[in-house]
Design a protein around this motif. Structure first.
Motif, PDB file in Angstrom:
ATOM      1  N   PHE A  73       0.924  -1.229  -0.008  1.00 29.52           N
ATOM      2  CA  PHE A  73      -0.014  -0.063   0.059  1.00 29.52           C
ATOM      3  C   PHE A  73       0.706   1.300   0.049  1.00 29.52           C
ATOM      4  N   THR A  74       2.135   1.136   0.131  1.00 29.18           N
ATOM      5  CA  THR A  74       3.054   2.258   0.025  1.00 29.18           C
ATOM      6  C   THR A  74       4.029   2.410  -0.918  1.00 29.18           C
ATOM      7  N   LEU A  75       4.477   1.474  -1.327  1.00 31.25           N
ATOM      8  CA  LEU A  75       5.582   1.356  -2.241  1.00 31.25           C
ATOM      9  C   LEU A  75       5.544   2.649  -3.511  1.00 31.25           C
ATOM     10  N   TYR A  76       4.487   2.545  -4.091  1.00 32.33           N
ATOM     11  CA  TYR A  76       4.186   3.323  -5.120  1.00 32.33           C
ATOM     12  C   TYR A  76       3.662   4.855  -4.849  1.00 32.33           C
ATOM     13  N   GLN A  77       2.975   4.893  -3.636  1.00 32.11           N
ATOM     14  CA  GLN A  77       2.625   6.000  -3.343  1.00 32.11           C
ATOM     15  C   GLN A  77       3.670   6.901  -2.520  1.00 32.11           C
ATOM     16  N   LYS A  78       4.625   6.282  -2.084  1.00 38.49           N
ATOM     17  CA  LYS A  78       5.747   6.782  -1.508  1.00 38.49           C
ATOM     18  C   LYS A  78       6.565   7.746  -2.459  1.00 38.49           C
ATOM     19  N   TRP A  79       6.587   7.021  -3.907  1.00 37.07           N
ATOM     20  CA  TRP A  79       7.425   7.845  -5.004  1.00 37.07           C
ATOM     21  C   TRP A  79       6.520   8.408  -5.791  1.00 37.07           C
ATOM     22  N   ASN A  80       5.188   8.498  -5.505  1.00 36.21           N
ATOM     23  CA  ASN A  80       4.321   9.120  -6.217  1.00 36.21           C
ATOM     24  C   ASN A  80       4.229   8.770  -7.727  1.00 36.21           C
ATOM     25  N   SER A  81       4.424   7.383  -8.067  1.00 35.38           N
ATOM     26  CA  SER A  81       4.522   6.825  -9.353  1.00 35.38           C
ATOM     27  C   SER A  81       4.034   5.211  -9.159  1.00 35.38           C
ATOM     28  N   GLU A  82       3.512   5.066 -10.510  1.00 35.51           N
ATOM     29  CA  GLU A  82       2.967   3.384 -10.570  1.00 35.51           C
ATOM     30  C   GLU A  82       4.220   2.624 -10.985  1.00 35.51           C
ATOM     31  N   THR A  83       5.459   3.313 -11.364  1.00 35.74           N
ATOM     32  CA  THR A  83       6.472   2.590 -11.839  1.00 35.74           C
ATOM     33  C   THR A  83       7.896   3.288 -11.038  1.00 35.74           C
ATOM     34  N   VAL A  84       8.495   2.519 -10.237  1.00 29.92           N
ATOM     35  CA  VAL A  84       9.542   3.050  -9.572  1.00 29.92           C
ATOM     36  C   VAL A  84      10.916   2.138  -9.981  1.00 29.92           C
ATOM     37  N   SER A  85      12.101   2.754  -9.618  1.00 32.09           N
ATOM     38  CA  SER A  85      13.170   1.976  -9.701  1.00 32.09           C
ATOM     39  C   SER A  85      13.855   1.449  -8.360  1.00 32.09           C
ATOM     40  N   ILE A  86      14.630   0.471  -8.421  1.00 37.66           N
ATOM     41  CA  ILE A  86      15.195  -0.080  -6.955  1.00 37.66           C
ATOM     42  C   ILE A  86      16.629  -0.256  -7.626  1.00 37.66           C
ATOM     43  N   VAL A  87      17.650   0.712  -6.964  1.00 35.40           N
ATOM     44  CA  VAL A  87      18.833   0.494  -7.452  1.00 35.40           C
ATOM     45  C   VAL A  87      19.910   0.185  -6.264  1.00 35.40           C
ATOM     46  N   PRO A  88      20.543  -0.826  -6.407  1.00 39.52           N
ATOM     47  CA  PRO A  88      21.493  -1.595  -5.498  1.00 39.52           C
ATOM     48  C   PRO A  88      23.001  -0.790  -5.571  1.00 39.52           C
ATOM     49  N   PHE A  89      23.438  -0.483  -4.385  1.00 35.51           N
ATOM     50  CA  PHE A  89      24.918  -0.030  -4.688  1.00 35.51           C
ATOM     51  C   PHE A  89      26.031  -0.999  -4.357  1.00 35.51           C
ATOM     52  N   LEU A  90      25.496  -2.079  -3.354  1.00 38.29           N
ATOM     53  CA  LEU A  90      26.604  -3.383  -3.300  1.00 38.29           C
ATOM     54  C   LEU A  90      26.870  -4.305  -4.379  1.00 38.29           C
ATOM     55  N   THR A  91      25.764  -4.942  -4.579  1.00 37.47           N
ATOM     56  CA  THR A  91      25.890  -5.824  -5.692  1.00 37.47           C
ATOM     57  C   THR A  91      24.469  -6.044  -6.533  1.00 37.47           C
ATOM     58  N   LYS A  93      21.904  -6.111  -9.908  1.00 30.75           N
ATOM     59  CA  LYS A  93      21.486  -5.272 -11.412  1.00 30.75           C
ATOM     60  C   LYS A  93      20.353  -4.326 -10.625  1.00 30.75           C
ATOM     61  N   PRO A  94      20.303  -2.976 -11.495  1.00 31.82           N
ATOM     62  CA  PRO A  94      19.196  -2.031 -10.914  1.00 31.82           C
ATOM     63  C   PRO A  94      17.783  -2.573 -11.596  1.00 31.82           C
ATOM     64  N   ALA A  95      16.791  -2.366 -11.116  1.00 28.69           N
ATOM     65  CA  ALA A  95      15.523  -2.879 -11.542  1.00 28.69           C
ATOM     66  C   ALA A  95      14.374  -1.585 -11.537  1.00 28.69           C
ATOM     67  N   ILE A  96      13.396  -2.022 -12.410  1.00 26.35           N
ATOM     68  CA  ILE A  96      12.153  -1.197 -12.256  1.00 26.35           C
ATOM     69  C   ILE A  96      11.119  -2.033 -11.982  1.00 26.35           C
ATOM     70  N   TYR A  97      10.335  -1.820 -11.010  1.00 29.49           N
ATOM     71  CA  TYR A  97       8.734  -2.215 -10.506  1.00 29.49           C
ATOM     72  C   TYR A  97       7.918  -1.606 -11.026  1.00 29.49           C
ATOM     73  N   THR A  98       6.960  -2.204 -11.525  1.00 30.62           N
ATOM     74  CA  THR A  98       6.042  -1.705 -11.698  1.00 30.62           C
ATOM     75  C   THR A  98       4.491  -2.248 -11.194  1.00 30.62           C
ATOM     76  N   SER A  99       3.632  -1.446 -11.117  1.00 28.21           N
ATOM     77  CA  SER A  99       2.004  -1.701 -10.735  1.00 28.21           C
ATOM     78  C   SER A  99       0.992  -1.109 -11.912  1.00 28.21           C
ATOM     79  N   SER A 100       1.853  -0.945 -12.956  1.00 28.35           N
ATOM     80  CA  SER A 100       0.729  -0.173 -14.213  1.00 28.35           C
ATOM     81  C   SER A 100       0.728  -1.366 -15.086  1.00 28.35           C
ATOM     82  N   LEU A 101      -0.593  -1.578 -15.715  1.00 28.17           N
ATOM     83  CA  LEU A 101      -0.819  -2.424 -16.758  1.00 28.17           C
ATOM     84  C   LEU A 101      -0.200  -1.794 -18.139  1.00 28.17           C
TER      85      LEU A 101
END
Ligand code: HEM
Length: 530
Positions: A73-91, A93-101
């Motif tokens: 209930f918070t992931l997309y609201q927090k970033w005010n977007s239906e598609t967000v990125s998750i970028v790691p700094f240690l090991t 690949k970067p990823a995008i997460y989407t809740s948009s059809l």
């Protein structure tokens, strides 16, 4: 002469250590910046490890597999977007997460020129027995889907699924002693639903009629039934344990390896037997396996599957076709227990459509509320909770402007970026479902099964090939059960249904989403139709 000892004596280890640390930090900062660039600086979470990381302990820097459930209930609201990125700094690949059809459509839409493919891990997880429709990417995938397709477009397949489900339901009620009781207590419902769905896929999928009470193998030998059960119960082990681990001389490993051999030999002989029957002009049986062998016999050249690929597909169907359905059956019964008003509405539909007679496949289209109940349960607890893809080349995605639209903008995505289609997020997206937290099967009344809103089975050309199989099996099973039994949760003294749900219906995210061991009570309805 400079020896190791003199060199070692002259090195200032603190400076060397600090220099190494500095290099490491710089390399991670550069990696992090490259990661942000790979997703066009799309806002989102910054973590230590690649997501979804399922094996290591989770926490602030490693949200892990549970991110999409815990933050649903918070992931997309927090970033005010239906598609967000998750970028790691240690090991990782970067990823995008989407809740948009709309974004999902671009990623899973496929097509020969699609930049998005299934990542190696997800293919490895499904090709233990040979390449198949689940594990491959275009153009290979098209070949598999083409051969499997006919089995899933014939009405005879679904008539068979219905009659098999009907038969196995009665076998279960007789063997479990329900037929002789007015009240049944089941402590772990999943034990029954898993067995049920496995038996249905074996019978309708492969023409293997496994008795509900399978006798144990004789003299320590692994018989076919045990091998199948062991494979189904230990599929995660086959996927993740390296080959050399599987060859270690421990009794449990040996037993699984023996089971695997029994299955491989059995399936190979089955392919040969069916092929000989078809070539000899015999009538083709209506299980999916026979139809698959026939479709393959009719193909030629490059479009034909090898025996290993046929067997690969058989197992992909068994794997994809029973856990998902079994877990959902448990969820449906749990929700029915918590919502007696919905249960009553379902019961009334069953009585109106079927009454006292035996339900038949022709009733399937009329039992719309039961199908809606199944959709709604999968929406709230989607057994296939995420789809993984990876960009095989640099590409572009069109995403809603300012997070939620209505305008759009394009973002560049670099090769190697992961995409997580967050099925949980899509099912709870208020743009597709009003009041998304509410359990309300009526939201599906009148919705066509072809609608893109039925997105928990994925969308586009790679949508679940077994979706109608699951719908028919579910409607038959639930119709039979709801007509005969009133379902209620077994609660602790003083516990409310909301508390029971919070205690029991806690998702476990493995290859599929399941919930905690479910205790339920069935009370026989006074008589059918009352
Ligand atoms: C509640 C029941 C089910 C759910 C929620 C479900 C969900 C899904 C989803 C989301 C996908 C897409 C996976 C991806 O693209 O990564 C999929 C694919 C697939 N499913 Fe299902 N499934 C269910 C039942 C079944 C059944 C009963 C069968 C077989 C009889 C089946 C066979 C398959 C196969 C073979 C694929 C791969 C299709 C392809 O890639 O072309 N599924 N399923």
């Amino acid at each position: 002469m400079v020896t190791y000892d003199t060199l070692a004596a002259n090195v200032d280890w603190r400076i060397a250590g600090s220099t190494l640390l500095l290099f490491f930090i710089v390399s991670r900062v550069l990696k992090f910046i490259r990661g942000l660039k790979a997703v066009s600086w799309l806002p989102g979470l910054r973590t230590a490890l690649e997501q979804p990381e399922g094996l290591l302990p989770t926490g602030r820097w490693n949200p892990g597999l549970y991110l999409i459930w815990n933050e649903r209930f918070t992931l997309y609201q927090k970033w005010n977007s239906e598609t967000v990125s998750i970028v790691p700094f240690l090991t990782g690949k970067p990823a995008i997460y989407t809740s948009s059809l709309e974004v999902t459509r671009q990623i899973v839409g496929g097509g020969p020129k699609s930049a998005w493919v299934k990542p190696e891990l997800s293919s490895r997880a499904t090709n233990i027995w040979g390449d198949n429709v689940l594990s491959t990417n275009n153009p290979e995938w098209r070949k598999h889907r083409r051969i499997l397709g006919p089995a899933f477009t014939q009405t005879s397949t679904y008539v068979h699924v219905w009659s098999t489900t009907h038969r196995i339901y009665h076998e279960m009620t007789a063997s479990e002693g329900w037929d002789a009781s007015d009240e049944v207590e089941i402590q772990v419902l999943q034990k029954l639903t898993t067995k049920f769905a496995l038996n249905v896929i074996l019978a309708s999928g492969f023409g293997i009629a496994l008795p509900w009470d399978t006798p144990p193998g004789q003299g320590g030998e692994v018989n076919l039934q045990q091998a199948l059960r062991a494979f189904a119960d230990n599929v995660t082990y086959f996927i993740f344990a390296p080959e050399w681990v599987q060859r270690l001389p421990f009794p449990w490993f040996k037993k699984l390896a023996a089971g695997r051999r029994v299955l491989a030999e059995y399936m190979r002989s089955q392919v040969e037997e069916r092929r000989a029957e078809i070539r000899g002009g015999a009538e083709v049986k209506s299980d999916v396996f026979s139809l698959l062998v026939r479709a393959n016999e009719e193909e030629e050249g490059k479009l034909k599957l090898s025996d290993t690929e046929v067997i690969g597909n058989v197992f992909s169907l068994m794997f994809a076709g029973h856990e998902t359905t079994a877990h959902t059956f448990s969820v449906v019964l749990g929700l029915l227990g918590i919502y007696p008003d919905v249960q009553q509405e379902m019961y009334e539909e069953v009585i109106n459509v079927v009454g006292n007679r035996d339900p038949v496949y022709d009733d399937f289209g009329k039992l719309q509320k039961i199908l809606a109940l199944f959709y709604e349960s999968v929406r709230l607890y989607p057994s296939a909770y995420m789809l993984l893809r990876q960009a095989a080349e640099d590409t572009v995605l069109t995403i809603p402007e300012d997070g939620w639209g209505p305008g759009t903008r394009s973002i560049a995505i670099e090769k190697g970026t992961q995409a997580v289609i967050d099925i949980v997020g899509i099912q709870l997206n208020p743009r597709y479902f009003t009041d998304p937290e509410k359990f309300d099967p009526s939201r599906w009344y009148g919705v066509s099964s072809d609608s893109e809103t039925v997105s928990a089975w994925s969308i586009g050309p790679r949508t679940c090939i077994g979706r109608k199989f699951a719908f028919v099996e579910a409607v038959c099973f639930l119709t039979l059960l709801i007509r005969e039994w009133y379902v209620e949760p077994i609660m602790k003294p003083g516990e409310t249904t909301a508390e029971w749900r919070e205690r029991i219906m806690v998702p476990k995210l493995m290859i599929t989403l399941s919930v905690g061991n479910m205790p339920i009570r069935l009370k026989r309805r006074a008589s059918r139709g009352q």
